[in-house]
Design a protein around this motif. Structure first.
Motif, PDB file in Angstrom:
ATOM      1  N   GLU A 125      45.873  29.509  44.547  1.00 30.26           N
ATOM      2  CA  GLU A 125      46.139  30.925  44.310  1.00 30.26           C
ATOM      3  C   GLU A 125      45.901  31.257  42.833  1.00 30.26           C
ATOM      4  OE1 GLU A 125      50.217  33.236  44.098  1.00 30.26           O
ATOM      5  OE2 GLU A 125      49.728  32.768  46.197  1.00 30.26           O
ATOM      6  N   HIS A 126      45.261  32.408  42.584  1.00 33.79           N
ATOM      7  CA  HIS A 126      44.934  32.798  41.206  1.00 33.79           C
ATOM      8  C   HIS A 126      45.630  34.083  40.749  1.00 33.79           C
ATOM      9  CE1 HIS A 126      41.899  29.707  41.169  1.00 33.79           C
ATOM     10  NE2 HIS A 126      41.266  30.242  42.207  1.00 33.79           N
ATOM     11  N   LEU A 127      46.625  34.533  41.488  1.00 39.39           N
ATOM     12  CA  LEU A 127      47.236  35.828  41.191  1.00 39.39           C
ATOM     13  C   LEU A 127      47.827  35.888  39.780  1.00 39.39           C
ATOM     14  CD1 LEU A 127      49.091  36.601  44.565  1.00 39.39           C
ATOM     15  CD2 LEU A 127      46.763  37.195  43.888  1.00 39.39           C
ATOM     16  N   LYS A 128      48.358  34.779  39.283  1.00 40.29           N
ATOM     17  CA  LYS A 128      49.006  34.797  37.971  1.00 40.29           C
ATOM     18  C   LYS A 128      48.089  34.357  36.837  1.00 40.29           C
ATOM     19  CE  LYS A 128      53.715  34.318  39.777  1.00 40.29           C
ATOM     20  NZ  LYS A 128      54.985  33.536  39.743  1.00 40.29           N
ATOM     21  N   ASP A 129      46.829  34.080  37.175  1.00 38.38           N
ATOM     22  CA  ASP A 129      45.857  33.774  36.123  1.00 38.38           C
ATOM     23  C   ASP A 129      45.476  35.067  35.406  1.00 38.38           C
ATOM     24  OD1 ASP A 129      45.932  31.236  37.146  1.00 38.38           O
ATOM     25  OD2 ASP A 129      43.944  31.305  38.059  1.00 38.38           O
ATOM     26  N   PRO A 130      45.236  35.028  34.096  1.00 29.14           N
ATOM     27  CA  PRO A 130      44.747  36.230  33.402  1.00 29.14           C
ATOM     28  C   PRO A 130      43.419  36.694  33.989  1.00 29.14           C
ATOM     29  CG  PRO A 130      45.433  34.533  31.834  1.00 29.14           C
ATOM     30  CD  PRO A 130      45.420  33.887  33.187  1.00 29.14           C
ATOM     31  N   ARG A 179      44.238  40.442  29.898  1.00 26.48           N
ATOM     32  CA  ARG A 179      45.273  39.451  30.227  1.00 26.48           C
ATOM     33  C   ARG A 179      46.039  39.800  31.511  1.00 26.48           C
ATOM     34  NH1 ARG A 179      48.062  42.167  25.804  1.00 26.48           N
ATOM     35  NH2 ARG A 179      49.873  43.314  26.627  1.00 26.48           N
ATOM     36  N   SER A 180      45.663  40.887  32.196  1.00 20.68           N
ATOM     37  CA  SER A 180      46.437  41.347  33.350  1.00 20.68           C
ATOM     38  C   SER A 180      46.413  40.335  34.482  1.00 20.68           C
ATOM     39  CB  SER A 180      45.911  42.695  33.846  1.00 20.68           C
ATOM     40  OG  SER A 180      44.553  42.602  34.242  1.00 20.68           O
ATOM     41  N   ILE A 181      47.561  40.194  35.150  1.00 24.19           N
ATOM     42  CA  ILE A 181      47.652  39.369  36.347  1.00 24.19           C
ATOM     43  C   ILE A 181      47.443  40.268  37.562  1.00 24.19           C
ATOM     44  CG2 ILE A 181      49.169  37.703  35.241  1.00 24.19           C
ATOM     45  CD1 ILE A 181      51.519  38.978  36.810  1.00 24.19           C
ATOM     46  N   TYR A 182      47.321  39.667  38.736  1.00 22.29           N
ATOM     47  CA  TYR A 182      47.075  40.425  39.969  1.00 22.29           C
ATOM     48  C   TYR A 182      48.383  40.519  40.750  1.00 22.29           C
ATOM     49  CZ  TYR A 182      44.414  42.205  43.967  1.00 22.29           C
ATOM     50  OH  TYR A 182      43.903  42.995  44.965  1.00 22.29           O
ATOM     51  N   VAL A 183      48.871  41.756  40.946  1.00 21.64           N
ATOM     52  CA  VAL A 183      50.125  41.975  41.666  1.00 21.64           C
ATOM     53  C   VAL A 183      49.812  42.762  42.940  1.00 21.64           C
ATOM     54  CG1 VAL A 183      52.478  42.857  41.549  1.00 21.64           C
ATOM     55  CG2 VAL A 183      51.326  42.073  39.450  1.00 21.64           C
TER      56      VAL A 183
END
Length: 301
Positions: A125-130, A179-183
């Motif tokens: 999962e890459h949701l919290k990657d920048p 730098r936004s993460i994916y929410v």
């Protein structure tokens, strides 16, 4: 997460284009949000609401080889290109049809392209990657083809991209903080859409008195005199007085607080937003068009 409905991350509204080295800027594509899930030889497509739409797009089988990762979840915009620009109504047609014969024909008459702008999952999962890490992984695993292509973006130069999109008659741009993460499902101030104002000639179908606003309509290929919104901003007291004089002999029925009239009067408006059902938002009155024929107030898109 894989092969299950995911609500995509949403954008907030930006007031004007800007330059900022902490942001990237992408074209705002005019289509439907689609999430693609791939594992091995299986690929599935889900709409923004989580509806499975894979069967509507047989060309997705051609996208399998363009996704070099064994497993991936891609956030995309589904579009149909005409003359180098996306045409919203063409992709809307692809979404509406369900008969297999029409779908097979539409692959050739309304070919779909899926523009990829984010990666939610691959080896993990890459949701919290920048965002910029997700972008790099996306570039590494997706080849550009007629069916699937990563979106272009520029760093820092939002004003220049906005002007280019305006020249090409696109909707605008989307600014995203690097730098936004994916929410999933969230509407973030880290992602901003900036659209340019468009003008259109509409027919007046009715009016309301408190506050005073005009009910506006357009003619479509299959629907005539379709209400597409209201306009209140920009109407002066003299505009109101003139309209009420012209409309008096045209009144038909009254429903609630709406007085409907025969579609005989046209006006020009500005608008910023348009929904999937062609409802126009953030409207402003520009003036009456007393010499224009109502049947010539048509949607072109």
């Amino acid at each position: 997460m894989l092969f299950s409905a995911i609500k995509p991350m949403n954008v907030s509204v930006g007031k004007e284009p800007f330059d900022d080295d902490q942001f990237i800027f992408e074209p705002k594509w005019d289509g439907f949000r689609i999430l693609l899930h791939k594992q091995g030889s299986r690929i599935e497509a889900y709409s923004r609401s989580g509806r499975a739409v894979t069967s509507k797009f047989p060309e997705l089988q051609d996208a399998l080889t363009a996704i070099k990762a064994h497993t991936a979840i891609l956030d995309c915009e589904g579009i149909v290109l005409r003359g180098g620009r996306p045409v919203f109504d063409d992709f809307s047609y692809r979404d509406r049809i369900s008969q297999s014969g029409k779908i097979s024909s539409a692959v050739h008459t309304h070919p779909a392209t899926f523009v990829v702008f984010d990666l939610l999952y691959s080896v993990r999962e890459h949701l919290k990657d920048p965002l910029m890490e997700r972008k790099q992984r996306l570039i590494d695993i997706v080849d550009s083809t007629p069916v699937l292509m990563p979106t272009m973006f520029v760093e820092g130069q939002g004003k220049a991209l906005f002007e280019l999109m305006k020249e090409r008659n696109m909707e605008g741009i989307v600014a995203k903080r690097k730098r936004s993460i994916y929410v999933p499902g969230a509407r973030s101030e880290e992602w901003l859409k900036v659209k340019y104002v468009k003008s259109i000639d509409v027919e007046i179908l009715g009016y309301r008195m408190d506050p005073f606003e005009l009910v506006i309509g357009l003619n479509f290929r299959t629907v005539k005199h379709k209400p597409v919104g209201v306009v209140e901003a920009g109407i002066t007291p003299s505009d109101k007085e003139l309209f009420l004089t012209l409309a008096a002999p045209l009144c038909t029925v009254k429903e609630g607080n709406t007085q409907w009239i025969e579609p005989r009067i046209c006006c020009r408006i500005d608008y910023l937003d348009r929904s999937d059902m062609h409802q126009l938002g953030t409207t402003k009155f520009r003036g009456f068009l007393l010499d224009k024929r109502p049947e010539d107030c048509v949607w072109v898109g």
